[in-house]
Design a protein around this motif. Structure first.
Motif, short mmCIF file in Angstrom:
data_model
loop_
_atom_site.label_atom_id
_atom_site.label_comp_id
_atom_site.label_asym_id
_atom_site.label_seq_id
_atom_site.Cartn_x
_atom_site.Cartn_y
_atom_site.Cartn_z
N THR A 170 23.36 -5.41 -11.40
CA THR A 170 24.14 -5.31 -12.64
C THR A 170 23.80 -4.06 -13.43
OG1 THR A 170 22.52 -6.49 -14.03
CG2 THR A 170 24.15 -7.84 -12.83
N GLY A 171 22.76 -3.32 -13.01
CA GLY A 171 22.32 -2.14 -13.74
C GLY A 171 21.31 -2.43 -14.82
N GLN A 172 20.84 -3.66 -14.89
CA GLN A 172 19.84 -4.05 -15.89
C GLN A 172 18.50 -3.36 -15.60
OE1 GLN A 172 19.61 -6.34 -18.73
NE2 GLN A 172 17.66 -5.28 -18.80
N ASN A 173 17.88 -2.78 -16.63
CA ASN A 173 16.54 -2.23 -16.48
C ASN A 173 15.55 -3.38 -16.34
OD1 ASN A 173 17.30 0.50 -16.83
ND2 ASN A 173 17.33 0.23 -19.04
N VAL A 174 14.74 -3.34 -15.28
CA VAL A 174 13.80 -4.42 -14.97
C VAL A 174 12.42 -3.82 -14.76
CG1 VAL A 174 13.19 -6.27 -13.35
CG2 VAL A 174 15.60 -5.83 -13.89
N ILE A 175 11.40 -4.50 -15.24
CA ILE A 175 10.01 -4.20 -14.86
C ILE A 175 9.47 -5.42 -14.14
CG2 ILE A 175 7.67 -3.74 -15.65
CD1 ILE A 175 8.79 -2.22 -18.00
N LEU A 176 9.05 -5.23 -12.90
CA LEU A 176 8.35 -6.27 -12.16
C LEU A 176 6.88 -5.89 -12.13
CD1 LEU A 176 8.04 -8.76 -10.31
CD2 LEU A 176 8.60 -7.27 -8.36
N ILE A 177 6.06 -6.65 -12.84
CA ILE A 177 4.62 -6.40 -12.83
C ILE A 177 3.96 -7.46 -11.96
CG2 ILE A 177 4.29 -7.68 -15.01
CD1 ILE A 177 1.93 -5.70 -15.54
N GLY A 178 3.15 -7.01 -11.00
CA GLY A 178 2.57 -7.96 -10.06
C GLY A 178 1.18 -7.59 -9.62
N VAL A 179 0.39 -8.60 -9.29
CA VAL A 179 -0.90 -8.36 -8.67
C VAL A 179 -0.63 -7.81 -7.27
CG1 VAL A 179 -1.12 -10.74 -7.83
CG2 VAL A 179 -3.17 -9.37 -8.20
N THR A 180 -1.45 -6.89 -6.82
CA THR A 180 -1.13 -6.09 -5.65
C THR A 180 -0.81 -6.92 -4.42
OG1 THR A 180 -2.62 -4.41 -6.54
CG2 THR A 180 -1.99 -4.19 -4.23
N TYR A 181 -1.64 -7.90 -4.09
CA TYR A 181 -1.43 -8.65 -2.86
C TYR A 181 -0.13 -9.44 -2.91
CZ TYR A 181 -2.81 -13.15 -4.95
OH TYR A 181 -2.85 -14.29 -5.71
N ALA A 182 0.26 -9.92 -4.12
CA ALA A 182 1.49 -10.70 -4.25
C ALA A 182 2.72 -9.82 -4.07
CB ALA A 182 1.52 -11.39 -5.61
N LEU A 183 2.65 -8.56 -4.52
CA LEU A 183 3.76 -7.64 -4.29
C LEU A 183 3.91 -7.34 -2.80
CD1 LEU A 183 3.19 -5.10 -7.23
CD2 LEU A 183 4.97 -6.85 -7.07
N LEU A 184 2.80 -7.20 -2.10
CA LEU A 184 2.86 -6.99 -0.64
C LEU A 184 3.45 -8.21 0.06
CD1 LEU A 184 -0.56 -5.19 -0.09
CD2 LEU A 184 1.71 -4.18 0.24
N ASP A 185 3.04 -9.40 -0.38
CA ASP A 185 3.61 -10.63 0.19
C ASP A 185 5.12 -10.64 0.01
OD1 ASP A 185 1.07 -11.51 0.83
OD2 ASP A 185 0.91 -12.92 -0.85
N LEU A 186 5.59 -10.20 -1.16
CA LEU A 186 7.02 -10.25 -1.46
C LEU A 186 7.82 -9.32 -0.55
CD1 LEU A 186 8.94 -11.64 -3.51
CD2 LEU A 186 8.79 -9.55 -4.88
N VAL A 187 7.34 -8.09 -0.34
CA VAL A 187 8.12 -7.15 0.48
C VAL A 187 8.01 -7.47 1.97
CG1 VAL A 187 8.06 -5.30 -1.22
CG2 VAL A 187 6.25 -5.42 0.51
N GLU A 188 7.05 -8.30 2.34
CA GLU A 188 7.02 -8.77 3.73
C GLU A 188 8.11 -9.82 3.98
OE1 GLU A 188 3.07 -10.09 4.61
OE2 GLU A 188 2.29 -8.04 4.82
N LYS A 189 8.54 -10.48 2.91
CA LYS A 189 9.61 -11.48 3.03
C LYS A 189 10.99 -10.87 2.87
CE LYS A 189 6.87 -15.45 1.50
NZ LYS A 189 6.73 -16.54 0.52
N GLN A 190 11.07 -9.78 2.08
CA GLN A 190 12.37 -9.20 1.77
C GLN A 190 12.22 -7.69 1.57
OE1 GLN A 190 15.50 -10.73 1.28
NE2 GLN A 190 16.36 -8.67 0.99
N LYS A 191 13.06 -6.92 2.23
CA LYS A 191 13.10 -5.48 1.99
C LYS A 191 14.19 -5.21 0.95
CE LYS A 191 13.34 -1.02 4.38
NZ LYS A 191 12.14 -0.48 3.76
N PHE A 192 13.83 -4.48 -0.09
CA PHE A 192 14.74 -4.24 -1.21
C PHE A 192 15.25 -2.80 -1.19
CE2 PHE A 192 11.83 -7.58 -2.54
CZ PHE A 192 12.63 -8.48 -3.22
N ASN A 193 16.30 -2.57 -1.99
CA ASN A 193 16.78 -1.22 -2.26
C ASN A 193 17.12 -1.15 -3.75
OD1 ASN A 193 17.63 1.42 -1.90
ND2 ASN A 193 19.71 0.81 -1.34
N LEU A 194 16.08 -1.14 -4.58
CA LEU A 194 16.23 -1.29 -6.02
C LEU A 194 16.49 0.06 -6.69
CD1 LEU A 194 13.32 -3.83 -6.59
CD2 LEU A 194 15.76 -4.35 -6.35
N LYS A 195 17.44 0.08 -7.60
CA LYS A 195 17.83 1.32 -8.28
C LYS A 195 17.46 1.33 -9.76
CE LYS A 195 19.90 2.77 -4.55
NZ LYS A 195 19.20 3.77 -3.71
#
Length: 326
Positions: A170-195
């Motif tokens: 939608t073009g919404q400005n987003v900040i995703l703040i995450g602990v490092t290992y949890a961010l790695l877990d997330l991208v192992e489940k889903q590859k993103f193309n965030l703008k």
């Protein structure tokens, strides 16, 4: 005494140095632990003329002593995370509004108006314990967005994945703040193309994964989220202020916070720019505890006052500073 406007409206090095020395004198007089430490170094109000003369209290004292420069009622106790059997740091805070002023002003300095963002938080290790200053800060920032899409996520990764994709589209400005290992877990489940999304990592692996060098970690996260840079937050239980990196692991402090780098063999000597040493922090928001802290982190500072964090001291012992029984 000091007012928030004294601290958060600093706009020059001269003013920073002046308030730092004034705060040193106040804490020398009012903080029993810090006064004893200064005395053991033969430092007092007569022979501290520059900020480089100010003694920096080893951060371990927050594990063993009540580090207080105020006799006011304690409003909050922030505690560090740690494995079973470890002694955790305790930061006794007598004025929580100082903490709120600090992180709100810092966010504004680096990112602008909080209401322009949706804030999503993936902080399982922090959410699952009591007393986290990071959770206090992020919870408040989430509320300040006034956006119902902002919120915490624990293990509900699928829900977070759908939310991230939908908001970004939608073009919404987003900040995703995450602990490092949890961010790695997330991208192992889903590859993103965030703008339209900022990815901000905080903390380490918390024993969940093997530690990685920053370049490798950020490359994996950039590829996984489809972003050009990974932002980072540098804060700790014992501080009421945070530095931010907008990419490449290079941090900048808000105007009321400063880093000095000490020699690893002689804790009372400072080293040249771009050489590795121990990180000392001046956090002027720490009016009611101690504003001058020798951390357990290794880093290097650059001439433009930015800095990098490169690791930690082995066994977390700061040489030359163990003058008092911890």
């Amino acid at each position: 005494m000091f007012t928030p406007s004294d601290i958060f409206n600093i706009d020059s090095k001269k003013e920073f140095d002046k308030i730092s020395l004034k705060l040193f004198r106040f804490q020398y007089d009012n903080n029993e632990v810090y006064n004893q430490f200064c005395s053991l170094l033969n430092k007092d109000k007569t022979n501290v003329k520059r900020i480089e003369d100010i003694p920096f209290l080893p951060i371990q004292f927050f594990k063993s002593h009540a580090v207080l420069s105020s006799r006011e009622t304690i409003e909050a106790t922030f505690t560090s995370s740690g494995t079973t059997g470890m002694i955790n740091s305790k930061h006794l805070v007598t004025n929580v509004s100082l903490y709120e002023d600090s992180y709100r002003n810092a966010f504004s300095q680096f990112y602008g108006n909080i209401e322009d963002y949706v804030v999503l938080a993936l902080l399982p290790s922090y959410l699952e314990r009591e007393g986290s200053s990071l959770i206090y800060m992020i919870d408040d920032l989430i509320k300040l967005t006034h956006n119902p899409d902002s919120g915490f996520y624990l293990h509900n990764h699928e829900e977070l994945i759908q939310k991230l994709i939908a908001l970004d589209n939608t073009g919404q400005n987003v900040i995703l703040i995450g602990v490092t290992y949890a961010l790695l877990d997330l991208v192992e489940k889903q590859k993103f193309n965030l703008k339209n999304t900022i990815i901000m990592e905080t903390g380490g692996m918390k024993g969940k994964r093997k530690e990685m060098i920053r370049e490798e970690l950020h490359e994996q996260l950039c590829n996984g989220f489809g972003v050009n840079a990974i932002h980072s937050e540098y804060g700790m239980t014992e501080l009421l202020s945070q530095a931010y990196s907008l990419g490449d692991g290079v941090f900048e402090c808000p105007n009321w916070m400063q880093i000095l780098v000490r020699d690893t063999e002689d804790a009372l000597t400072y080293i040249e720019s771009e050489k590795t040493g121990g990180i000392n922090v001046i956090d002027l928001a720490n009016i009611n505890s101690c504003a001058f802290i020798a951390t357990q982190d290794l880093g290097k500072k650059y001439k433009n006052n930015t800095f990098e964090v490169l690791g930690r001291f082995d066994n977390s012992d700061i040489r030359g500073c163990n003058l008092m029984v911890l």
